[in-house]
Design an enzyme around this catalytic site. Sequence first.
Site, PDB file in Angstrom:
ATOM      1  N   ILE A  33       0.854  -1.193   0.000  1.00 54.17           N
ATOM      2  CA  ILE A  33       0.000   0.000   0.000  1.00 54.17           C
ATOM      3  C   ILE A  33       0.892   1.246   0.000  1.00 54.17           C
ATOM      4  CG2 ILE A  33      -1.969   1.146   1.102  1.00 54.17           C
ATOM      5  CD1 ILE A  33      -2.607  -1.439   2.553  1.00 54.17           C
ATOM      6  N   PRO A  34       1.511   1.574  -1.127  1.00 51.08           N
ATOM      7  CA  PRO A  34       2.275   2.826  -1.182  1.00 51.08           C
ATOM      8  C   PRO A  34       1.322   3.999  -0.968  1.00 51.08           C
ATOM      9  CG  PRO A  34       2.066   1.835  -3.381  1.00 51.08           C
ATOM     10  CD  PRO A  34       1.516   0.849  -2.402  1.00 51.08           C
ATOM     11  N   HIS A  35       1.775   5.013  -0.229  1.00 52.71           N
ATOM     12  CA  HIS A  35       0.862   6.106   0.085  1.00 52.71           C
ATOM     13  C   HIS A  35       1.608   7.405   0.350  1.00 52.71           C
ATOM     14  CE1 HIS A  35       1.803   3.805   3.747  1.00 52.71           C
ATOM     15  NE2 HIS A  35       1.787   4.961   4.402  1.00 52.71           N
ATOM     16  N   ALA A  36       0.903   8.509   0.117  1.00 55.12           N
ATOM     17  CA  ALA A  36       1.504   9.820   0.389  1.00 55.12           C
ATOM     18  C   ALA A  36       0.404  10.834   0.650  1.00 55.12           C
ATOM     19  CB  ALA A  36       2.356  10.274  -0.784  1.00 55.12           C
TER      20      ALA A  36
END
Lengths: 139, 151
Positions: free
Chosen positions: B66-69
Amino acid sequence: MLDKLVVFVEDRSISNQAVKWTLSLARRLGSRVFAVYVIDTNTMPEGPDREKQLSDTEENAWKILYEIEDAAFEQDIRVSLLLNQGNPLERLLDLCTSYEVQLLVLSSNTGLAPAELVKRSTMPVVFVNELRRCDDQSD
Amino acid sequence: MTRVTELLSQEAILLHLEAKEKIAVIHELARPLVKNGIVTNEKEFFAAILRRENLESTGIGLGIAIPHARTKAVKETALAFGRADHGVDFSSLDGKPSHLIFLIAAPEDKKTEYIMTLARVSKLLRKDEVKAALTKAETPKDVLNVLAQYE
């Protein structure tokens, strides 16, 4: 060296200062933090509501863990989030062994049995007093 | 809270990710969000994503990443979903490659929504039945139906 620290995460009202203290220590030492939350499935009631209760608890646990991650990110601290289910004390000790951590941090208000934990832990254990401010640099 | 299915458009569902490497996969997933104007500054968005990935992996294990920013470069909270049959190395704690990848983009001032979305997606993806259904989904609509069913 304290390269790897584990903080045992419980509800915000219980482990808030333990988390802050761990992040503060990790920032100063450049350590990696494992934030561990264990859902105690043994105390959940059987019956039709169990699945919903488990689901709600899991979502709340992730919320607490991601808030920790967000705070760590702001301070350039490496943090890994671990959510498990089962007997909290057993799972916590297993994870500490698996990841070869060097320090285990808990709240003084922890729901775990402190004496048993200390007796069985193979690493130093720190209990952070939740009633005291622990986010100053003198700790 | 906003439902996951309301944050994920069919255009942002990629059932056959072409990229093989983590950063390239994130680029591929971000493309629809750039195209539809949700990511307003691609360079800044990527800087935020990479800063997090460089600090710690967003691979949560069990074949999920779950890449997130959360950044000013995003107009509103949105998701993209990709499936990589070949598996992508996200340096997960369990050492396994990721097959189901959710990209989460959120505006800097939407911290609560961002945390809630991360929590909701993490919870959903750890269910075996959700993972199995997402793995079998044949169309973007199937993916939305699966998420709607289990959310």
